[in-house]
Design a protein around this motif. Structure first.
Motif, mmCIF file in Angstrom:
data_model
loop_
_atom_site.group_PDB
_atom_site.id
_atom_site.type_symbol
_atom_site.label_atom_id
_atom_site.label_comp_id
_atom_site.label_asym_id
_atom_site.label_seq_id
_atom_site.Cartn_x
_atom_site.Cartn_y
_atom_site.Cartn_z
ATOM 1 N N SER A 284 -7.607 18.417 -4.943
ATOM 2 C CA SER A 284 -8.440 17.900 -3.866
ATOM 3 C C SER A 284 -9.306 18.976 -3.229
ATOM 4 O O SER A 284 -8.898 20.131 -3.098
ATOM 5 C CB SER A 284 -7.529 17.307 -2.774
ATOM 6 N N GLY A 285 -10.498 18.554 -2.824
ATOM 7 C CA GLY A 285 -11.311 19.343 -1.911
ATOM 8 C C GLY A 285 -10.983 18.865 -0.511
ATOM 9 O O GLY A 285 -9.806 18.637 -0.187
ATOM 10 N N GLY A 286 -12.022 18.657 0.293
ATOM 11 C CA GLY A 286 -11.804 18.178 1.657
ATOM 12 C C GLY A 286 -11.790 16.663 1.732
ATOM 13 O O GLY A 286 -10.856 16.018 1.242
ATOM 14 N N VAL A 287 -12.871 16.108 2.251
ATOM 15 C CA VAL A 287 -12.907 14.703 2.669
ATOM 16 C C VAL A 287 -12.485 13.674 1.605
ATOM 17 O O VAL A 287 -11.620 12.840 1.848
ATOM 18 C CB VAL A 287 -14.327 14.357 3.173
ATOM 19 N N GLY A 288 -13.105 13.726 0.416
ATOM 20 C CA GLY A 288 -12.859 12.672 -0.581
ATOM 21 C C GLY A 288 -11.405 12.644 -1.019
ATOM 22 O O GLY A 288 -10.742 11.600 -0.973
ATOM 23 N N GLY A 289 -10.891 13.789 -1.446
ATOM 24 C CA GLY A 289 -9.492 13.872 -1.875
ATOM 25 C C GLY A 289 -8.545 13.545 -0.735
ATOM 26 O O GLY A 289 -7.524 12.872 -0.924
ATOM 27 N N ALA A 290 -8.884 13.998 0.462
ATOM 28 C CA ALA A 290 -8.020 13.771 1.626
ATOM 29 C C ALA A 290 -7.863 12.283 1.919
ATOM 30 O O ALA A 290 -6.783 11.802 2.272
ATOM 31 C CB ALA A 290 -8.597 14.485 2.851
ATOM 32 N N ARG A 291 -8.953 11.539 1.727
ATOM 33 C CA ARG A 291 -8.887 10.092 1.994
ATOM 34 C C ARG A 291 -7.956 9.388 1.008
ATOM 35 O O ARG A 291 -7.234 8.454 1.392
ATOM 36 C CB ARG A 291 -10.287 9.485 1.911
ATOM 37 N N LEU A 292 -7.962 9.824 -0.250
ATOM 38 C CA LEU A 292 -7.040 9.225 -1.212
ATOM 39 C C LEU A 292 -5.609 9.687 -0.907
ATOM 40 O O LEU A 292 -4.665 8.900 -0.996
ATOM 41 C CB LEU A 292 -7.441 9.596 -2.641
ATOM 42 N N ALA A 293 -5.464 10.942 -0.508
ATOM 43 C CA ALA A 293 -4.127 11.477 -0.197
ATOM 44 C C ALA A 293 -3.489 10.718 0.968
ATOM 45 O O ALA A 293 -2.288 10.454 0.969
ATOM 46 C CB ALA A 293 -4.220 12.970 0.129
ATOM 47 N N ARG A 294 -4.297 10.342 1.955
ATOM 48 C CA ARG A 294 -3.713 9.607 3.098
ATOM 49 C C ARG A 294 -3.215 8.238 2.643
ATOM 50 O O ARG A 294 -2.212 7.734 3.157
ATOM 51 C CB ARG A 294 -4.709 9.509 4.258
ATOM 52 N N GLY A 295 -3.879 7.641 1.658
ATOM 53 C CA GLY A 295 -3.408 6.367 1.106
ATOM 54 C C GLY A 295 -2.117 6.558 0.328
ATOM 55 O O GLY A 295 -1.173 5.776 0.455
ATOM 56 N N MET A 296 -2.053 7.614 -0.463
ATOM 57 C CA MET A 296 -0.833 7.909 -1.240
ATOM 58 C C MET A 296 0.349 8.130 -0.302
ATOM 59 O O MET A 296 1.476 7.705 -0.578
ATOM 60 C CB MET A 296 -1.025 9.192 -2.068
ATOM 61 N N ALA A 297 0.076 8.846 0.807
ATOM 62 C CA ALA A 297 1.147 9.175 1.752
ATOM 63 C C ALA A 297 1.719 7.917 2.394
ATOM 64 O O ALA A 297 2.864 7.909 2.864
ATOM 65 C CB ALA A 297 0.631 10.133 2.830
ATOM 66 N N ALA A 298 0.930 6.841 2.409
ATOM 67 C CA ALA A 298 1.383 5.594 3.023
ATOM 68 C C ALA A 298 2.247 4.770 2.070
ATOM 69 O O ALA A 298 2.846 3.774 2.475
ATOM 70 C CB ALA A 298 0.174 4.777 3.486
ATOM 71 N N LEU A 299 2.298 5.166 0.801
ATOM 72 C CA LEU A 299 3.088 4.407 -0.182
ATOM 73 C C LEU A 299 4.509 4.967 -0.241
ATOM 74 O O LEU A 299 4.699 6.164 -0.477
ATOM 75 C CB LEU A 299 2.435 4.487 -1.570
ATOM 76 N N ALA A 300 5.480 4.086 -0.039
ATOM 77 C CA ALA A 300 6.873 4.528 0.100
ATOM 78 C C ALA A 300 7.410 5.197 -1.164
ATOM 79 O O ALA A 300 8.194 6.143 -1.090
ATOM 80 C CB ALA A 300 7.742 3.330 0.463
#
Ligand code: GDP
Ligand code: CA
Length: 313
Positions: A7-23
């Motif tokens: 990941s870089g900043g914004v784009g990767g971070a937005r996908l990472a926040r979605g991943m973090a929400a998956l149990a």
């Protein structure tokens, strides 16, 4: 499911926040450090901080810094004879003071990042690509190389990029845990970050490139929508370096590394032209947590099903 993501900043971070929400996802985000620099005596790591803040829903309105931050220190600096183009909010300043202080005390960037992520309550692991010095430089005219932040923030990425280089990358060791995370992951995900300016600096570290190339599934998510970056110069850089401002250009920039590429529905017409074994088409816009989680789930479903033919999601 174990996943590793570049990941870089914004784009990767937005996908990472979605991943973090998956149990059921155990995510390690491996973050670009080619943008790291010094401002006002502070050691800044903009992409790491964007990933931390975004994963806990506290990112600033423009993707960098903290939400609802104040700028008392910057406002005071503005009155002094110093270039203040690079803005650091007061809360963000604490992050950078902590990093600068701990680096001086001999902590590694990995330890510092872990401490910051833990203080912010991040679910998942965030690792810098390396603890060693690696600096992205951009050639903006014949013979004229500038550091990344000079190009990106000070000159507002207005220059045409003629070439890029990653100073020191050949000597960088992956940060502790990076190779293990890549090797033990079900798949390696390349977030929808700028391929050239955010992902290439990670892949410029030889041991990381080797580990990624050995993965049976390397899934990229295109940062382009209708052939354009949502923000920033990704499409212009892909174009000026000869790859083309399209999902085809994204695939070419990864030079045969991808087994899968997820492209936006707006670019569906590109699907038959892109030379990646499997192309998947879906809505990749992530304006909020719901959208991020939906795309993260779609990526997880693709990894789980390991599709063998061209498919659409
Ligand atoms: P930076 O380090 O902050 O410049 O950010 P990155 O390189 O990680 O991300 C920049 C890229 O993210 C741009 O090319 C954007 O098009 C892309 N991007 C930002 N938000 C989204 C989104 O919601 N969906 C997709 N597909 N791409 C996005
Ligand atoms: Ca960046």
């Amino acid at each position: 499911m174990k996943l590793a993501m570049l990941s870089g900043g914004v784009g990767g971070a937005r996908l990472a926040r979605g991943m973090a929400a998956l149990a059921d996802v155990d995510l390690t985000v491996i973050v670009n450090v080619g943008d790291d620099d010094h401002f006002y005596g502070l050691a800044v790591s903009p992409d790491i901080d964007t990933v931390i803040y975004t994963m806990v829903g506290r990112e600033g309105p423009h993707g960098w810094g903290l939400k609802d931050d104040m700028f008392a220190v910057m406002n005071a600096l503005d009155a002094l004879p110093i270039d203040t183009t690079f803005r650091v909010g007061d809360g963000d300043l604490a992050t950078n003071l902590f990093r600068t202080d701990r680096l001086a005390a001999g902590w590694s960037l990995t330890w510092i990042t872990t401490a910051l992520a833990s203080a912010y309550g991040v679910a998942g692991t965030i690792l810098p690509a390396t603890d060693d010095p690696l600096r992205t430089q951009v050639k903006i005219a014949e013979g004229s190389w500038v550091d990344f932040q000079e190009y990106f923030v000070v000159r507002r990425h207005a220059d045409e990029v003629e070439d890029v280089r990653f100073k020191g990358a050949g000597y960088c060791r992956p940060a502790p845990g990076v190779i293990e995370a890549i090797e033990s992951a079900e798949a390696l995900i390349i977030g929808p970050s700028n391929p050239v300016l955010s992902i290439w600096p990670i892949l410029a570290i030889p041991a990381i490139a080797e580990a990624v190339a050995a993965k049976p599934m390397v899934m990229g998510i295109s940062p382009l929508i209708s052939g354009s970056a949502l923000k920033g110069p990704a499409h212009r850089v892909l174009s000026s370096l000869g790859f083309g401002a399209s999902t085809h250009g994204v695939a070419s920039a990864y030079g045969g590394l991808l087994t899968d590429l997820v492209i936006d529905s707006a670019d569906a017409a590109d699907a038959s032209k892109v030379s990646v074994p499997r192309i998947h088409v879906t809505d990749t816009r992530m304006p909020d947590l719901v959208a991020s989680t939906r795309l993260a789930q779609a990526v997880v479903d693709l990894v789980t099903s390991r599709p063998t033919s061209w498919g659409r999601i």
